[in-house]
Structures are given as structure tokens and as C-alpha cells.
Design a protein around this motif. Structure first.
Motif, PDB file in Angstrom:
ATOM      1  N   LEU A  53       0.840  -1.196   0.000  1.00 47.51           N
ATOM      2  CA  LEU A  53       0.000   0.000   0.000  1.00 47.51           C
ATOM      3  C   LEU A  53       0.877   1.248   0.000  1.00 47.51           C
ATOM      4  CD1 LEU A  53      -2.614  -0.922   2.769  1.00 47.51           C
ATOM      5  CD2 LEU A  53      -3.002  -0.933   0.296  1.00 47.51           C
ATOM      6  N   SER A  54       0.487   2.244  -0.780  1.00 42.35           N
ATOM      7  CA  SER A  54       1.183   3.523  -0.745  1.00 42.35           C
ATOM      8  C   SER A  54       0.741   4.302   0.496  1.00 42.35           C
ATOM      9  CB  SER A  54       0.876   4.344  -1.996  1.00 42.35           C
ATOM     10  OG  SER A  54      -0.479   4.781  -1.989  1.00 42.35           O
ATOM     11  N   ASN A  55       1.512   5.296   0.876  1.00 43.09           N
ATOM     12  CA  ASN A  55       1.112   6.131   2.006  1.00 43.09           C
ATOM     13  C   ASN A  55      -0.212   6.830   1.750  1.00 43.09           C
ATOM     14  OD1 ASN A  55       3.297   5.394   3.520  1.00 43.09           O
ATOM     15  ND2 ASN A  55       4.411   7.313   3.279  1.00 43.09           N
ATOM     16  N   GLU A  56      -0.440   7.245   0.522  1.00 49.15           N
ATOM     17  CA  GLU A  56      -1.705   7.893   0.179  1.00 49.15           C
ATOM     18  C   GLU A  56      -2.873   6.939   0.386  1.00 49.15           C
ATOM     19  OE1 GLU A  56       1.612  10.034  -1.402  1.00 49.15           O
ATOM     20  OE2 GLU A  56       1.041   7.921  -1.706  1.00 49.15           O
ATOM     21  N   GLU A  57      -2.703   5.674  -0.017  1.00 49.91           N
ATOM     22  CA  GLU A  57      -3.753   4.676   0.187  1.00 49.91           C
ATOM     23  C   GLU A  57      -3.971   4.417   1.675  1.00 49.91           C
ATOM     24  OE1 GLU A  57      -3.442   1.885  -3.804  1.00 49.91           O
ATOM     25  OE2 GLU A  57      -1.928   1.656  -2.229  1.00 49.91           O
ATOM     26  N   LYS A  58      -2.894   4.334   2.434  1.00 45.49           N
ATOM     27  CA  LYS A  58      -3.023   4.101   3.872  1.00 45.49           C
ATOM     28  C   LYS A  58      -3.800   5.231   4.540  1.00 45.49           C
ATOM     29  CE  LYS A  58       1.255   1.414   4.283  1.00 45.49           C
ATOM     30  NZ  LYS A  58       2.632   1.368   4.830  1.00 45.49           N
ATOM     31  N   LEU A  59      -3.452   6.446   4.228  1.00 49.63           N
ATOM     32  CA  LEU A  59      -4.118   7.582   4.856  1.00 49.63           C
ATOM     33  C   LEU A  59      -5.599   7.631   4.488  1.00 49.63           C
ATOM     34  CD1 LEU A  59      -1.298  10.238   4.457  1.00 49.63           C
ATOM     35  CD2 LEU A  59      -2.134   9.277   6.606  1.00 49.63           C
ATOM     36  N   ALA A  63      -8.775   7.284   7.124  1.00 45.55           N
ATOM     37  CA  ALA A  63      -9.896   8.222   7.131  1.00 45.55           C
ATOM     38  C   ALA A  63     -11.219   7.509   6.882  1.00 45.55           C
ATOM     39  CB  ALA A  63      -9.666   9.308   6.082  1.00 45.55           C
ATOM     40  N   THR A  64     -11.211   6.538   5.968  1.00 45.37           N
ATOM     41  CA  THR A  64     -12.430   5.794   5.631  1.00 45.37           C
ATOM     42  C   THR A  64     -12.945   5.012   6.829  1.00 45.37           C
ATOM     43  OG1 THR A  64     -11.808   5.604   3.301  1.00 45.37           O
ATOM     44  CG2 THR A  64     -13.361   3.969   4.154  1.00 45.37           C
ATOM     45  N   VAL A  65     -12.041   4.302   7.510  1.00 50.07           N
ATOM     46  CA  VAL A  65     -12.445   3.486   8.654  1.00 50.07           C
ATOM     47  C   VAL A  65     -12.858   4.369   9.827  1.00 50.07           C
ATOM     48  CG1 VAL A  65     -11.672   1.742  10.318  1.00 50.07           C
ATOM     49  CG2 VAL A  65     -11.086   1.511   7.897  1.00 50.07           C
ATOM     50  N   THR A  74     -12.170   1.669  18.510  1.00 49.99           N
ATOM     51  CA  THR A  74     -10.809   2.173  18.445  1.00 49.99           C
ATOM     52  C   THR A  74     -10.248   1.915  17.053  1.00 49.99           C
ATOM     53  OG1 THR A  74     -10.525   1.594  20.770  1.00 49.99           O
ATOM     54  CG2 THR A  74      -8.541   2.060  19.517  1.00 49.99           C
ATOM     55  N   VAL A  75      -9.675   2.936  16.446  1.00 50.70           N
ATOM     56  CA  VAL A  75      -9.041   2.792  15.135  1.00 50.70           C
ATOM     57  C   VAL A  75      -7.545   3.056  15.296  1.00 50.70           C
ATOM     58  CG1 VAL A  75      -8.930   3.613  12.750  1.00 50.70           C
ATOM     59  CG2 VAL A  75     -11.143   3.484  13.930  1.00 50.70           C
ATOM     60  N   ILE A  76      -6.764   2.006  15.031  1.00 48.99           N
ATOM     61  CA  ILE A  76      -5.309   2.059  15.170  1.00 48.99           C
ATOM     62  C   ILE A  76      -4.696   2.044  13.778  1.00 48.99           C
ATOM     63  CG2 ILE A  76      -3.268   0.963  16.167  1.00 48.99           C
ATOM     64  CD1 ILE A  76      -5.276   1.935  18.260  1.00 48.99           C
ATOM     65  N   ALA A  77      -3.834   3.001  13.506  1.00 51.80           N
ATOM     66  CA  ALA A  77      -3.193   3.109  12.197  1.00 51.80           C
ATOM     67  C   ALA A  77      -1.876   2.357  12.179  1.00 51.80           C
ATOM     68  CB  ALA A  77      -2.956   4.581  11.855  1.00 51.80           C
ATOM     69  N   LEU A  97      -5.399  13.020  11.163  1.00 55.43           N
ATOM     70  CA  LEU A  97      -6.711  12.508  10.756  1.00 55.43           C
ATOM     71  C   LEU A  97      -7.601  12.197  11.951  1.00 55.43           C
ATOM     72  CD1 LEU A  97      -5.687  10.023   7.915  1.00 55.43           C
ATOM     73  CD2 LEU A  97      -6.786  12.254   7.626  1.00 55.43           C
ATOM     74  N   GLY A  98      -6.994  11.981  13.118  1.00 57.82           N
ATOM     75  CA  GLY A  98      -7.789  11.710  14.312  1.00 57.82           C
ATOM     76  C   GLY A  98      -7.830  10.263  14.748  1.00 57.82           C
ATOM     77  N   VAL A  99      -6.902   9.409  14.252  1.00 55.25           N
ATOM     78  CA  VAL A  99      -6.882   8.018  14.696  1.00 55.25           C
ATOM     79  C   VAL A  99      -6.623   7.964  16.195  1.00 55.25           C
ATOM     80  CG1 VAL A  99      -6.141   7.151  12.440  1.00 55.25           C
ATOM     81  CG2 VAL A  99      -4.416   7.729  14.176  1.00 55.25           C
ATOM     82  N   HIS A 100      -6.988   6.848  16.809  1.00 54.31           N
ATOM     83  CA  HIS A 100      -6.887   6.711  18.263  1.00 54.31           C
ATOM     84  C   HIS A 100      -5.521   6.219  18.726  1.00 54.31           C
ATOM     85  CE1 HIS A 100     -11.266   6.141  17.297  1.00 54.31           C
ATOM     86  NE2 HIS A 100     -11.282   7.194  18.088  1.00 54.31           N
ATOM     87  N   GLY A 101      -4.724   5.728  17.813  1.00 59.41           N
ATOM     88  CA  GLY A 101      -3.396   5.243  18.139  1.00 59.41           C
ATOM     89  C   GLY A 101      -2.715   4.757  16.883  1.00 59.41           C
ATOM     90  N   ALA A 102      -1.441   4.375  17.033  1.00 56.05           N
ATOM     91  CA  ALA A 102      -0.679   3.846  15.903  1.00 56.05           C
ATOM     92  C   ALA A 102       0.069   2.598  16.335  1.00 56.05           C
ATOM     93  CB  ALA A 102       0.302   4.883  15.362  1.00 56.05           C
TER      94      ALA A 102
END
Length: 293
Positions: A53-59, A63-65, A74-77, A97-102
Motif C-alpha cells: 500500500l502507498s502512504n496515500e492509500e493508507k491515509l 480516514a475511511t475506517v 478504536t481505530v489504530i493506524a 486525521l484523528g486516529v486513536h493510536g498507531a
């Protein structure tokens, strides 16, 4: 923060037939998972074919999830890589983007010494306010983040958890012993969920929960309620399925199973390929025996 949840599903990334990301299917799958046993989702991890996956696709996936389930789960990137500076930039972008964690995988290919692991994760943590999960998976990275290194990292305020997929229960127990009480230890292996709970883990970052998330919640609830007989019975019930999910390289079996139960996961990006006919028959047979298809 007490926990990200008991069950975080390492979500597959749906693709169209032309191998582009199917964001609509990703949103629908995220909603399905949260309705069926998942407390949260890890997006663009190794099960999500992050390597292709490219970084653009990941981001856009993050955002989609987030839009689909971010107010319910909880959405973890998945922002880790073997390039410290690249991991910093992606983590910062995900934070905006506002994810809850990485979640940050141990650097692969480079095979850093233990001090290199420490400096890598510290450098990322110093540039973000996100709570971070370290992901130790020697089977993919060819190097092991030792308990002593995890203990040092746990002293950094926003490094709050580890996903432990070394398969070494003694190592997991040592991490629990040497980290603060509020440091979260997640199993990285579905089949070791119950044993890791027994030595002090808080839950599982799961592949199998795509399909059996509700039953895995039943197992964890039984353990937490001290009904060990019930927890052990569910573990025994699910063990053949856990094994089936790894008859070939992850995420080939689970993505196939997701398609078979009627959710859209789509195809695989090379170098991953569909299951062989024998593997497909095994997956179908297992799902049929469990009344899942």
C-alpha cells in the motif's frame, strides 16, 4: 487509558479486481467487524497487505475506517516501517486525521541491535502525541525485540502497549513482569490468546476475529469471569480454525474466508496470490464444519 479493547482485528484491505483499494468495501467490512466481536481495528497492518500500500492509500484507509466506525470503536493506524523518518511522517499524518493510536512494527530487513530498536521507537514517540503499540513479529522481521527493550520503551509516556507475536510465552510473561501495570500486552497469535491472558495480557490483535470475533469475545469474557472451564472449551473449539488461518501466508486464508462468508475482501496484490485449490478446499471445509458457510 485503560485499554484499546480486548479484541482488535487486524483488518484486511479489500481490493477491486483491478487491484485498486475498495474503500466502500473497507467501510462496510469495518462496520461488520465492530458489529461482530471487534472492539477496535488495526488498519494497514501486515494482514492489511501494508507492504504493497502507498502512504496515500493508507491515509485514505485510515480516514475511511474512522468515518465508518470511529465513534464506536478504536481505530489504530499501521504506520510502522523499517525507515524511521518515513514512520515519523506517516504517524504524524495519521494523527492529524484523528486516529486513536498507531502500531509500529519492528524494523525489518535492517535487523537493528536492541539499542537501534529503542532509538527507532523513541524517535517516533517523541514526534507524536498518539498512544503507540509496538509490534514484535520475528517471523516477519527476522529480529526479536527483547523484553528488556520493551521494558525500557514502556517508560516512554505514549508507548502504551505491545503486540507480542514471538510465540514465546516466557518472553511475554517477562514483558508483563517488567513493565508498568497499565502497560498493555496483546497477543499477536490467535492460538495463544488464552495463555497470554493467563500471564497478564489484556487481549488479542487478531486475524481470526474477522470470522469468529463473537466467539473469541465469549472466551475472553469467560476467562475474566473466572469460568476457566468454559474458556478452555472455547479455546479447544476454535483451535482448528486458528490453525486453518495460517495454512499458508497470512492474509491469504483469512481474506479468502472473509469472501466466503459474504463480505467483500476482493483479491490479493502480488507477491501474494490466491490459495491453491487444495488450500481453498481446506478453508471451505473448516468454515462448513463450524457452520460459518
Amino acid at each position: 487509558m485503560n485499554t484499546f479493547g480486548r479484541i482488535l482485528t487486524a483488518m484486511v484491505t479489500p481490493f477491486h479486481d483491478d487491484f485498486s483499494v475498495n474503500y466502500d468495501a473497507a467501510a462496510n467490512l469495518a462496520k461488520y467487524l465492530i458489529a461482530n466481536g471487534s472492539d477496535g481495528l488495526v488498519v494497514a497492518g501486515s494482514t492489511g497487505e501494508s507492504a504493497t500500500l502507498s502512504n496515500e492509500e493508507k491515509l485514505r484507509l485510515f480516514a475511511t475506517v474512522l468515518e465508518a466506525v470511529g465513534d464506536k470503536a478504536t481505530v489504530i493506524a499501521g504506520t510502522g516501517s523499517n525507515d524511521t523518518m518515513a514512520s515519523i511522517k506517516l504517524t504524524q499524518a495519521a494523527e492529524k486525521l484523528g486516529v486513536h493510536g498507531a502500531m509500529l512494527v519492528g524494523p525489518y530487513y535492517n535487523k537493528p541491535p536492541q539499542e537501534g530498536f529503542y532509538q527507532h521507537f523513541k524517535a517516533i514517540a517523541d514526534t507524536t502525541n498518539l498512544p503507540l503499540i509496538i509490534y514484535n513479529v520475528p517471523g516477519r522481521t527476522s529480529s526479536n525485540i527483547l523484553p528488556g527493550t520493551i521494558a525500557r520503551l514502556s517508560e516512554i509516556k505514549n508507548i502504551v502497549a505491545v503486540k507480542e507475536a514471538s510465540g514465546n510465552l516466557e518472553q511475554v510473561a517477562e514483558i508483563v513482569r517488567t513493565t508498568p501495570n497499565d502497560f498493555m500486552v496483546y497477543s499477536g497469535d490467535d492460538s495463544l490468546t488464552l495463555p497470554i491472558l493467563a500471564v497478564g495480557g489484556v487481549g488479542i490483535i487478531s486475524v481470526a476475529a474477522h470470522i469468529v470475533g463473537n466467539r473469541m469475545q465469549d472466551m475472553i469474557s469467560a476467562f475474566k469471569d473466572n469460568d476457566l472451564a468454559k474458556a478452555q472449551a472455547i479455546q479447544s473449539e476454535l483451535l482448528p480454525f486458528f490453525r486453518m488461518m495460517f495454512i499458508t501466508t497470512n492474509p491469504i486464508p483469512v481474506k479468502t474466508a472473509v469472501n466466503l462468508i459474504g463480505q467483500k475482501a476482493g483479491c490479493f496484490r502480488l507477491p501474494l496470490i490466491p490459495p491453491t485449490s487444495t488450500e481453498l478446499d481446506q478453508i471451505k471445509s473448516c468454515l462448513t464444519k463450524m457452520n460459518l458457510i
